[in-house]
Scaffold this motif. Structure first.
Motif, PDB file in Angstrom:
ATOM      1  N   SER A  28     -17.457  18.704  51.985  1.00  0.00           N
ATOM      2  CA  SER A  28     -17.419  18.674  50.656  1.00  0.00           C
ATOM      3  C   SER A  28     -16.524  19.763  49.955  1.00  0.00           C
ATOM      4  O   SER A  28     -15.737  19.543  49.165  1.00  0.00           O
ATOM      5  N   ALA A  29     -16.657  21.020  50.756  1.00  0.00           N
ATOM      6  CA  ALA A  29     -15.637  22.049  50.068  1.00  0.00           C
ATOM      7  C   ALA A  29     -14.207  21.846  50.307  1.00  0.00           C
ATOM      8  O   ALA A  29     -13.260  21.967  49.490  1.00  0.00           O
ATOM      9  N   GLY A  30     -13.916  21.180  51.640  1.00  0.00           N
ATOM     10  CA  GLY A  30     -12.461  20.934  51.725  1.00  0.00           C
ATOM     11  C   GLY A  30     -12.058  19.922  50.910  1.00  0.00           C
ATOM     12  O   GLY A  30     -10.768  20.083  50.566  1.00  0.00           O
ATOM     13  N   THR A  31     -12.671  18.719  50.531  1.00  0.00           N
ATOM     14  CA  THR A  31     -12.286  17.828  49.810  1.00  0.00           C
ATOM     15  C   THR A  31     -12.172  18.187  48.169  1.00  0.00           C
ATOM     16  O   THR A  31     -11.423  17.753  47.537  1.00  0.00           O
ATOM     17  N   ALA A  32     -13.054  19.076  47.914  1.00  0.00           N
ATOM     18  CA  ALA A  32     -12.952  19.752  46.513  1.00  0.00           C
ATOM     19  C   ALA A  32     -12.183  20.892  46.303  1.00  0.00           C
ATOM     20  O   ALA A  32     -12.240  21.785  45.431  1.00  0.00           O
ATOM     21  N   ALA A  33     -11.500  21.370  47.425  1.00  0.00           N
ATOM     22  CA  ALA A  33     -10.628  22.626  47.514  1.00  0.00           C
ATOM     23  C   ALA A  33      -9.824  22.804  46.276  1.00  0.00           C
ATOM     24  O   ALA A  33      -9.812  24.005  45.611  1.00  0.00           O
ATOM     25  N   ALA A  34      -8.985  21.759  45.792  1.00  0.00           N
ATOM     26  CA  ALA A  34      -8.114  22.069  44.720  1.00  0.00           C
ATOM     27  C   ALA A  34      -8.921  22.338  43.625  1.00  0.00           C
ATOM     28  O   ALA A  34      -8.475  23.224  42.732  1.00  0.00           O
ATOM     29  N   GLY A  35      -9.767  21.724  43.112  1.00  0.00           N
ATOM     30  CA  GLY A  35     -10.814  22.106  42.176  1.00  0.00           C
ATOM     31  C   GLY A  35     -11.277  23.458  42.080  1.00  0.00           C
ATOM     32  O   GLY A  35     -11.470  24.174  41.301  1.00  0.00           O
ATOM     33  N   LEU A  36     -11.775  23.792  43.332  1.00  0.00           N
ATOM     34  CA  LEU A  36     -12.428  25.095  43.404  1.00  0.00           C
ATOM     35  C   LEU A  36     -11.305  26.033  43.428  1.00  0.00           C
ATOM     36  O   LEU A  36     -11.680  27.221  42.627  1.00  0.00           O
ATOM     37  N   ARG A  37     -10.229  25.879  43.943  1.00  0.00           N
ATOM     38  CA  ARG A  37      -9.232  26.782  43.593  1.00  0.00           C
ATOM     39  C   ARG A  37      -8.900  27.081  42.323  1.00  0.00           C
ATOM     40  O   ARG A  37      -8.776  28.302  41.838  1.00  0.00           O
ATOM     41  N   GLN A  38      -8.717  26.237  41.356  1.00  0.00           N
ATOM     42  CA  GLN A  38      -8.543  26.265  40.088  1.00  0.00           C
ATOM     43  C   GLN A  38      -9.618  26.884  39.142  1.00  0.00           C
ATOM     44  O   GLN A  38      -9.504  27.584  38.364  1.00  0.00           O
ATOM     45  N   ARG A  39     -10.897  26.389  39.520  1.00  0.00           N
ATOM     46  CA  ARG A  39     -12.214  26.956  38.731  1.00  0.00           C
ATOM     47  C   ARG A  39     -12.297  28.347  38.959  1.00  0.00           C
ATOM     48  O   ARG A  39     -12.657  29.142  37.992  1.00  0.00           O
ATOM     49  N   PHE A  40     -12.227  28.799  40.374  1.00  0.00           N
ATOM     50  CA  PHE A  40     -12.357  30.311  40.604  1.00  0.00           C
ATOM     51  C   PHE A  40     -11.255  31.131  40.640  1.00  0.00           C
ATOM     52  O   PHE A  40     -11.227  32.177  41.202  1.00  0.00           O
ATOM     53  N   GLU A  41      -9.941  30.616  40.294  1.00  0.00           N
ATOM     54  CA  GLU A  41      -8.655  31.399  40.563  1.00  0.00           C
ATOM     55  C   GLU A  41      -8.592  31.941  42.148  1.00  0.00           C
ATOM     56  O   GLU A  41      -8.414  33.045  42.009  1.00  0.00           O
ATOM     57  N   LEU A  42      -8.731  31.024  43.060  1.00  0.00           N
ATOM     58  CA  LEU A  42      -8.711  31.553  44.250  1.00  0.00           C
ATOM     59  C   LEU A  42      -7.282  31.432  45.116  1.00  0.00           C
ATOM     60  O   LEU A  42      -6.403  30.436  44.728  1.00  0.00           O
ATOM     61  N   ASP A  43      -6.883  32.482  45.773  1.00  0.00           N
ATOM     62  CA  ASP A  43      -5.749  32.496  46.458  1.00  0.00           C
ATOM     63  C   ASP A  43      -6.124  31.886  47.893  1.00  0.00           C
ATOM     64  O   ASP A  43      -7.306  31.570  48.244  1.00  0.00           O
ATOM     65  N   ALA A  44      -5.081  31.850  49.169  1.00  0.00           N
ATOM     66  CA  ALA A  44      -5.506  31.262  50.003  1.00  0.00           C
ATOM     67  C   ALA A  44      -6.611  31.878  50.805  1.00  0.00           C
ATOM     68  O   ALA A  44      -7.356  31.345  51.689  1.00  0.00           O
ATOM     69  N   MET A  45      -6.567  33.213  51.087  1.00  0.00           N
ATOM     70  CA  MET A  45      -7.526  33.927  51.555  1.00  0.00           C
ATOM     71  C   MET A  45      -8.989  33.579  51.048  1.00  0.00           C
ATOM     72  O   MET A  45      -9.863  33.757  51.865  1.00  0.00           O
ATOM     73  N   MET A  46      -8.793  33.777  50.005  1.00  0.00           N
ATOM     74  CA  MET A  46     -10.305  33.678  49.173  1.00  0.00           C
ATOM     75  C   MET A  46     -10.831  32.404  49.544  1.00  0.00           C
ATOM     76  O   MET A  46     -11.996  32.018  49.761  1.00  0.00           O
TER      77      MET A  46
END
Length: 406
Positions: A28-46
């Motif tokens: 689930s986290a892998g498929t939702a990665a784009a949404g998670l990255r945008q929502r929590f403002e994550l860089d690659a390491m985060m």
């Protein structure tokens, strides 16, 4: 309550259903990665830590889930594990900040980790030795199919990334009443003498000449799961970085999982029917070729074929490991042995996504990630071959069932 003829079928069917849900939640986290990255403002390491926090939870979950199952029963621990990962998958959808997100993923991983050794032990103990690998492979094929469902949900959910975690939380909680009513406890566990305080974990894992087999099993789990989880978590992001569209990346991810389901089934059936050394050589050779294909493929059709092959061989390799572990240990300590192997493998699972994040952050690109994964697969294959050689040389060993139909 359950007739003897129905018990194995019921056990495998219910364990398959749980594995299906587990596969959905694992990816689930892998498929939702784009949404998670945008929502929590994550860089690659985060983002790497988001992936790895659930995998870090898998490690103690697998070890203690197996250890506890040898003391109070496979069914009880499995039900508790399913409740745990259901509740915290739901929490992931409503996490308020990065810290809460990491905690939710860790606790989800804890439950997912505790479930797997019990699923393997229940299926291994539900059937005779000659059908053990096949039973485990049928159950485990649910994991990649669940992953394919997660990719499908992500494709249709578009920007509603929370939907993946809501489905991944409600499904296990709805499955719990069915498990309580219908899932039979392992008869082998019920008939065995419980391990007392004098039988230490070290004795369970290394006693009766099991030192080399246990260590080689751990080595093969570590390197195979490193590559497996690198692909599971980073494949969509790697494809996007290579210029593929989100829908193309979703298609390749889905084919990876469909290939995985087929590979899981084939791995177990072939282990029960063909010379296992040949099976292992074909699987690990195929996985190395598939990794090269992912790095070199140009165009969506070639990438889809490479993704399908990678899933097929990666899951077949993992299935071989899950089928080899139960016969190495007697019933009284079987879940402990399987759980410890899965837990050690999780160290590889943790390092895989984190290493991929660091390689990408250093600018090596997706080809660098795939090249870095290859040497470990050679080590894993050699370790598995050592276990098979040992099984063949030890007359009357519990592992000889794997060679019975060769």
């Amino acid at each position: 309550m359950h007739s003897s003829s129905r018990r194995p079928t019921l056990t495998i069917a219910l364990c398959f259903a749980v594995a299906l849900i587990e596969g959905f939640d694992l990816q689930s986290a892998g498929t939702a990665a784009a949404g998670l990255r945008q929502r929590f403002e994550l860089d690659a390491m985060m983002l790497g830590w988001v992936f790895s926090s659930s995998i870090i939870g898998l490690l103690p979950g697998a070890f203690f889930g197996g250890w506890l199952a040898d003391r109070i029963g496979r069914k009880k621990v499995l039900v508790a594990a399913v409740i745990l990962f259901g509740v915290f998958s739901l929490w992931t959808a409503f996490a308020g900040n990065y810290g809460q997100l990491l905690l939710a993923r860790f606790m989800t991983g804890l439950g997912l980790g505790a479930a797997l050794p019990n699923l393997i032990a229940l299926c291994a103990e539900a059937v005779g030795e000659r059908r053990r690998s096949t039973a485990i492979s049928i159950m485990y094929s649910g994991v990649p199919l669940g992953g394919a469902l997660a990719a499908l949900v992500a494709m249709f959910a578009h920007d509603q990334w929370e939907l993946t975690f809501i489905i991944g939380g409600l499904a296990p909680l709805l499955a719990v009443p069915l498990m309580l009513m219908l899932l039979p406890e392992s008869r082998a566990f019920q008939l065995t003498t419980r391990p007392d305080e004098r039988l230490s974990t070290a004795t369970a894992l290394f006693g009766e000449g099991r030192v080399s087999a246990t260590l080689m099993l751990w080595l093969s789990y570590f390197f195979t799961l490193t590559v497996m989880y690198m692909l599971l978590n980073w494949l969509p992001s790697l494809l996007l970085d290579q210029g593929f569209s989100k829908s193309d990346a979703g298609l390749v991810q889905m084919l990876f999982n469909v290939g995985g389901a087929i590979g899981s089934l084939l791995g177990g059936v072939l282990l029960d029917r063909v010379n296992p050394v040949r099976v292992v050589l074909c699987i690990y050779g195929g996985l190395l070729a598939a990794l090269a294909g992912l790095g070199l493929a140009v165009g969506v059709i070639a990438m889809a074929i490479a993704g399908f092959a990678a899933g097929l061989f990666a899951l077949a390799a993992q299935l071989v490991l899950y089928a080899l572990a139960p016969p190495l240990y007697p019933t009284a300590v079987r879940a402990t042995g399987v759980g410890a192997a899965v837990a050690i493998g999780r160290l590889g699972s943790v390092s895989g996504p984190l290493a991929a994040g660091q390689i990408l952050a250093a600018g090596a690109g997706s080809t660098g990630v795939l090249l870095a994964a290859s040497p470990g697969l050679v080590v894993a294959a050699l370790a598995v071959l050592h276990i098979l050689r040992r099984a063949r040389s030890v007359s009357g060993s519990q592992v000889s069932a794997h060679n019975g139909n060769a």
